[in-house]
Design a protein around this motif. Sequence first.
Motif, mmCIF file in Angstrom:
data_model
loop_
_atom_site.group_PDB
_atom_site.id
_atom_site.type_symbol
_atom_site.label_atom_id
_atom_site.label_comp_id
_atom_site.label_asym_id
_atom_site.label_seq_id
_atom_site.Cartn_x
_atom_site.Cartn_y
_atom_site.Cartn_z
ATOM 1 N N THR A 34 26.760 34.230 49.269
ATOM 2 C CA THR A 34 28.197 34.469 49.141
ATOM 3 C C THR A 34 28.424 35.411 47.963
ATOM 4 O OG1 THR A 34 28.630 32.230 49.937
ATOM 5 C CG2 THR A 34 30.459 33.395 48.911
ATOM 6 N N ALA A 35 29.287 36.391 48.173
ATOM 7 C CA ALA A 35 29.540 37.409 47.147
ATOM 8 C C ALA A 35 31.029 37.637 46.978
ATOM 9 C CB ALA A 35 28.851 38.714 47.539
ATOM 10 N N ILE A 36 31.409 38.010 45.776
ATOM 11 C CA ILE A 36 32.767 38.470 45.488
ATOM 12 C C ILE A 36 32.656 39.853 44.875
ATOM 13 C CG2 ILE A 36 34.860 38.130 44.123
ATOM 14 C CD1 ILE A 36 34.371 35.148 44.183
ATOM 15 N N VAL A 37 33.467 40.779 45.352
ATOM 16 C CA VAL A 37 33.546 42.120 44.778
ATOM 17 C C VAL A 37 34.989 42.373 44.395
ATOM 18 C CG1 VAL A 37 33.167 44.587 45.147
ATOM 19 C CG2 VAL A 37 31.648 42.913 46.251
ATOM 20 N N PHE A 60 33.746 38.315 49.791
ATOM 21 C CA PHE A 60 35.171 38.216 49.509
ATOM 22 C C PHE A 60 35.635 39.503 48.826
ATOM 23 C CE2 PHE A 60 34.090 33.881 50.231
ATOM 24 C CZ PHE A 60 35.254 33.259 50.668
ATOM 25 N N LEU A 61 36.669 40.109 49.392
ATOM 26 C CA LEU A 61 37.276 41.290 48.806
ATOM 27 C C LEU A 61 38.376 40.817 47.869
ATOM 28 C CD1 LEU A 61 36.234 42.041 51.818
ATOM 29 C CD2 LEU A 61 37.543 44.149 51.463
ATOM 30 N N ALA A 71 43.064 46.158 55.936
ATOM 31 C CA ALA A 71 42.727 47.485 56.451
ATOM 32 C C ALA A 71 41.276 47.833 56.125
ATOM 33 C CB ALA A 71 43.674 48.531 55.868
ATOM 34 N N ALA A 72 40.834 47.468 54.915
ATOM 35 C CA ALA A 72 39.455 47.742 54.511
ATOM 36 C C ALA A 72 38.475 46.937 55.358
ATOM 37 C CB ALA A 72 39.268 47.425 53.030
ATOM 38 N N MET A 73 38.808 45.689 55.638
ATOM 39 C CA MET A 73 37.920 44.852 56.447
ATOM 40 C C MET A 73 37.818 45.373 57.874
ATOM 41 S SD MET A 73 38.530 40.930 55.093
ATOM 42 C CE MET A 73 40.314 40.936 55.051
ATOM 43 N N GLU A 74 38.931 45.871 58.389
ATOM 44 C CA GLU A 74 38.904 46.459 59.726
ATOM 45 C C GLU A 74 38.045 47.714 59.745
ATOM 46 O OE1 GLU A 74 39.594 47.010 63.720
ATOM 47 O OE2 GLU A 74 40.101 45.260 62.481
ATOM 48 N N LEU A 123 33.681 38.746 56.263
ATOM 49 C CA LEU A 123 34.530 39.374 55.257
ATOM 50 C C LEU A 123 35.795 38.547 55.090
ATOM 51 C CD1 LEU A 123 34.208 43.066 56.497
ATOM 52 C CD2 LEU A 123 33.062 42.067 54.509
ATOM 53 N N GLU A 124 36.244 38.388 53.848
ATOM 54 C CA GLU A 124 37.405 37.543 53.596
ATOM 55 C C GLU A 124 38.179 38.089 52.399
ATOM 56 O OE1 GLU A 124 38.196 32.714 53.261
ATOM 57 O OE2 GLU A 124 36.259 33.495 53.931
ATOM 58 N N PHE A 125 39.485 37.933 52.436
ATOM 59 C CA PHE A 125 40.361 38.392 51.353
ATOM 60 C C PHE A 125 40.542 37.295 50.312
ATOM 61 C CE2 PHE A 125 44.968 38.472 49.988
ATOM 62 C CZ PHE A 125 44.819 39.474 49.037
ATOM 63 N N LEU A 126 40.497 37.702 49.038
ATOM 64 C CA LEU A 126 40.813 36.795 47.932
ATOM 65 C C LEU A 126 41.815 37.514 47.042
ATOM 66 C CD1 LEU A 126 40.194 34.130 46.384
ATOM 67 C CD2 LEU A 126 38.472 35.419 45.097
ATOM 68 N N GLU A 127 43.004 36.988 46.947
ATOM 69 C CA GLU A 127 44.043 37.648 46.152
ATOM 70 C C GLU A 127 43.713 37.548 44.659
ATOM 71 O OE1 GLU A 127 48.908 37.747 45.590
ATOM 72 O OE2 GLU A 127 47.971 36.207 46.836
ATOM 73 N N LEU A 128 43.646 38.699 44.004
ATOM 74 C CA LEU A 128 43.283 38.754 42.580
ATOM 75 C C LEU A 128 44.123 39.797 41.874
ATOM 76 C CD1 LEU A 128 41.451 38.209 40.098
ATOM 77 C CD2 LEU A 128 39.864 39.921 41.038
ATOM 78 N N GLU A 129 44.806 39.376 40.837
ATOM 79 C CA GLU A 129 45.564 40.272 39.967
ATOM 80 C C GLU A 129 44.917 40.244 38.588
ATOM 81 O OE1 GLU A 129 47.109 42.722 38.247
ATOM 82 O OE2 GLU A 129 48.546 42.551 39.902
ATOM 83 N N LEU A 130 44.157 41.296 38.273
ATOM 84 C CA LEU A 130 43.418 41.329 37.007
ATOM 85 C C LEU A 130 44.332 41.556 35.805
ATOM 86 C CD1 LEU A 130 40.329 43.418 38.156
ATOM 87 C CD2 LEU A 130 40.283 41.030 37.397
ATOM 88 N N GLY A 131 45.528 42.077 36.034
ATOM 89 C CA GLY A 131 46.418 42.401 34.922
ATOM 90 C C GLY A 131 47.127 41.204 34.323
ATOM 91 N N GLN A 132 46.998 40.022 34.942
ATOM 92 C CA GLN A 132 47.608 38.803 34.408
ATOM 93 C C GLN A 132 46.558 37.700 34.406
ATOM 94 O OE1 GLN A 132 51.524 39.554 36.951
ATOM 95 N NE2 GLN A 132 51.808 37.836 35.544
ATOM 96 N N MET A 133 46.277 37.184 33.243
ATOM 97 C CA MET A 133 45.178 36.238 33.111
ATOM 98 C C MET A 133 45.400 34.949 33.884
ATOM 99 S SD MET A 133 43.889 36.800 29.181
ATOM 100 C CE MET A 133 45.516 37.070 28.470
#
Length: 364
Positions: A34-37, A60-61, A71-74, A123-133
């Motif tokens: 399992t990987a996260i990018v 996980f994207l 769109a990227a996964m497609e 492939l799976e989406f993981l919502e990530l906002e790096l600008g807010q801890m």
Amino acid sequence: MPVCNVFTNPKFWKTFFLENQYSYDQIPDLTGKTAIVTGATGGLGYATVVALAAHGAHVFLACRSRDRAEAAMERAQADILQLQLDHPEGHYPSSSSSVAEKGLMQSQYKPYPYQSSTFKPKLEFLELELGQMDKARSAAEAFLAKGLPLHILVCNGGIKNRAFELTPDGYENHFGINHLGHFVFTTTLLDRIRSSGPARIVILASFAHEMPSSSRPIPFDILRNPTTNQATLIRYGQSKLANVLFAKALARRLQGDQVWVNIAHPGCTDAQIHMAVEENKSSRGFYAFSRLWLKTSYPVKEAALTQLFCATAHEVESKDLRGRYFIPVANEMRPNPVSEDVALQEELWAFSEQAARGEHGRKL
């Protein structure tokens, strides 16, 4: 210390004449991994997702936009098959009907329709906002709630050369997104990564980490100053130096674990240069310079090989490579000597922990 370590280092110049030290054919079968990018919907992050998924990993994207991720996964469905076509000697999952298994020449193989292969990328989406801890922490917790192991974490996302502003947490935007967001995301996932070993953590850096002066490499006291007049490249360089310092401090903490942390500088890609040309198309001088610059750039797929080496190469474990810095393609080089200052690494770690706990107050 304006990039003197790079341009005075013979190893840097030799890389232009060396063969690539890693290839897509060398990536092992990643079935069951399992990987996260982070920053996975375009450029280097997307190329990394395609490569990991093509070799069987559940990827996980991790990014902000669900629409862009979907769109990227497609798009990746076709690109994964194309990668297997372009590299028929690769180590793909046994269920993949690769070119080698079909015994077909490239000219004979038609990768469409997708049903021609029984291999289904995960492939799976993981919502990530790096600008807010707090959102970075929530993203990590959302992954942990899935109960999955985590074998590969590629901290690829970030910003570059943006106009100055403070993040919602009140930190200079390059430092806040490129470092603090990844610090919180990674450390929240750390126990799961440890328990999943052998595992890899890859932190992306840049030659720009050489830019900050050795006398004051990261000015902690002004990272929350709303009126800073630092040059954009210096601010970006500070965030990249923070990435290197963080990676080295993390590697030291994980020395006794089956988790290998390394740092990748992917080089400048042709896509980045074309984007820069578009942003500066009114400048004839920049256009002329870009022609020369392109000669030293890397196609995105080739540039991604350095971080893929850190994430997947058997050599990382067999040679116990920890806290090392790699430049294109998978060549080890010494980073800015400032990054090897353990006291500075620990100062950054303590500052980052305090930031993650909200102990610095809203603004200076």
